[in-house]
Design a protein around this motif. Structure first.
Motif, PDB file in Angstrom:
ATOM      1  N   MET A   1       0.829  -1.209   0.000  1.00  0.00           N
ATOM      2  CA  MET A   1       0.000   0.000   0.000  1.00  0.00           C
ATOM      3  C   MET A   1       0.864   1.259   0.000  1.00  0.00           C
TER       4      MET A   1
ATOM      5  N   SER B   1       0.896   4.065  -2.897  1.00  0.00           N
ATOM      6  CA  SER B   1       0.613   5.465  -2.572  1.00  0.00           C
ATOM      7  C   SER B   1       1.668   6.389  -3.176  1.00  0.00           C
TER       8      SER B   1
ATOM      9  N   ASN C   1       1.161   6.823  -6.907  1.00  0.00           N
ATOM     10  CA  ASN C   1      -0.245   7.134  -7.194  1.00  0.00           C
ATOM     11  C   ASN C   1      -0.424   7.863  -8.526  1.00  0.00           C
TER      12      ASN C   1
ATOM     13  N   VAL D   1      -7.527  -7.049  -2.514  1.00  0.00           N
ATOM     14  CA  VAL D   1      -7.343  -5.870  -1.668  1.00  0.00           C
ATOM     15  C   VAL D   1      -6.510  -4.819  -2.392  1.00  0.00           C
ATOM     16  N   LEU D   2      -5.429  -5.260  -3.060  1.00  0.00           N
ATOM     17  CA  LEU D   2      -4.573  -4.307  -3.760  1.00  0.00           C
ATOM     18  C   LEU D   2      -5.282  -3.706  -4.971  1.00  0.00           C
TER      19      LEU D   2
ATOM     20  N   TYR E   1      -7.564  -1.091  -3.774  1.00  0.00           N
ATOM     21  CA  TYR E   1      -6.791   0.086  -3.361  1.00  0.00           C
ATOM     22  C   TYR E   1      -6.383   0.915  -4.579  1.00  0.00           C
TER      23      TYR E   1
ATOM     24  N   LEU F   1      -6.740   5.491  -3.879  1.00  0.00           N
ATOM     25  CA  LEU F   1      -6.472   5.923  -2.517  1.00  0.00           C
ATOM     26  C   LEU F   1      -5.009   6.337  -2.385  1.00  0.00           C
TER      27      LEU F   1
END
Length: 316
Positions: free
Chosen positions: A253, A257, A260, A303-304, A307, A312
């Motif tokens: 995560m 980020s 992004n 989950v990834l 995301y 996010l």
């Protein structure tokens, strides 16, 4: 073995003499040392003998059935015995009484032709008793053999430790005669205790076993044999697994980020790399089945993906 070694054993002031007493005490102090022979060859020979005995009884029963089938065409009594086991046992009981009376009156001589129907019934009932006993013995042996085959093989570490204790040096062993070679064939040995033997736990035992050493238990310092706490190893295994999973989840995560604003191909490649790492960690450090590995990896990847698709993370 010298006379002195035979008298006092390998250790000074032993609590038990070398032999069955000392070996049983050593196995009792360590559950992983409960390693015994399973005798596969003897088990197979026993099953073959029992199977052969059942085959002979089955052949005899088929012979009786063939005789009864030919006789029953014209004999209503034979047909009745084929339908009612109570009638068959009654005829067999009558033959038994006749034999006892004949033995008492004729000096032990019994003429079978006096009551052929009762004699045949007696033979069939006795055959059924033999079949019942033979089938019970055969199936019990089958079940026991299957249970023994399901026992796990001992680990190399546990077996080497037991062999180190079993070997008294100079070609001598704790036990004598035929028992000297009881640990020679690894394939013919089983362990009685099934431990939680995942890959990570095995690494901790083999590589870092001395770090978990229980200093209060030191049974044979002369042999460099020591005990370690299985509970501490399992706890460490759980902690390491949690740390790895946390790093892979939070680390992925964090990377996503940072990336992004990068192209979607770059972020997809990061997802693929972390998903592969997660699958590798699960596959190498645990005993997860293939279906469990696929399910956990798919959940991690989902989950990834969520995301990434939700965009996010920091916007600047």
């Amino acid at each position: 073995m010298t006379d002195l070694e035979a008298q006092i054993g390998r250790f000074h002031h032993p609590e038990r003499l070398d032999g069955f007493p000392s070996l049983a005490s050593f196995i009792g102090d360590d559950v992983e040392a409960a390693i015994f022979q399973k005798f596969d060859r003897l088990s197979a020979r026993n099953l073959l003998y029992l199977q052969s005995n059942v085959n002979e009884l089955q052949a005899q029963l088929d012979k009786f059935d063939s005789i009864d089938a030919r006789r029953g065409i014209h004999d209503a009594v034979t047909r009745l015995s084929a339908k009612g086991y109570r009638d068959l046992k009654a005829k067999a009981g009558r033959y038994t009484k006749q034999r006892e009376i004949g033995a008492a009156m004729e000096g032990g001589i019994m003429d079978k032709d006096k009551d052929t129907i009762a004699a045949d019934a007696f033979e069939r009932v006795e055959l059924h008793k033999q079949i019942k006993e033979a089938m019970r013995d055969y199936r019990e042996a089958l079940i026991q053999a299957r249970e023994v085959m399901n026992f796990g093989a001992p680990s190399n570490r546990a077996l080497s430790t037991l062999r180190r204790y079993f070997d008294t040096g100079k070609g001598n062993t704790v036990l004598l005669d035929c028992d000297k070679n009881m640990l020679s064939e690894h394939a013919d040995l089983v362990k009685l205790v099934q431990t939680n033997d995942d890959r990570l736990s095995r690494v901790l035992r083999y590589v870092f076993g001395r770090c978990f050493r229980d200093r209060q238990r030191n049974p044979q310092p002369q042999l460099n044999i020591y005990y370690f706490s299985e509970d501490r190893i399992q706890l460490t295994s759980y902690v390491v697994s949690i740390v790895f999973c946390g790093i892979l989840l939070l680390g992925s995560m964090a990377c996503l980020s940072v990336l992004n604003k990068k192209a979607w191909q770059v972020r997809l490649g990061v997802v693929a790399v972390f998903t592969s790492l997660f699958a590798a960690v699960i596959g190498l450090l645990t005993n997860a089945k293939r279906s469990e590995l696929f399910a956990s990896t798919a959940a991690y990847a989902a989950v990834l993906v969520v995301y990434v698709s939700a965009n996010l993370g920091p916007s600047g």
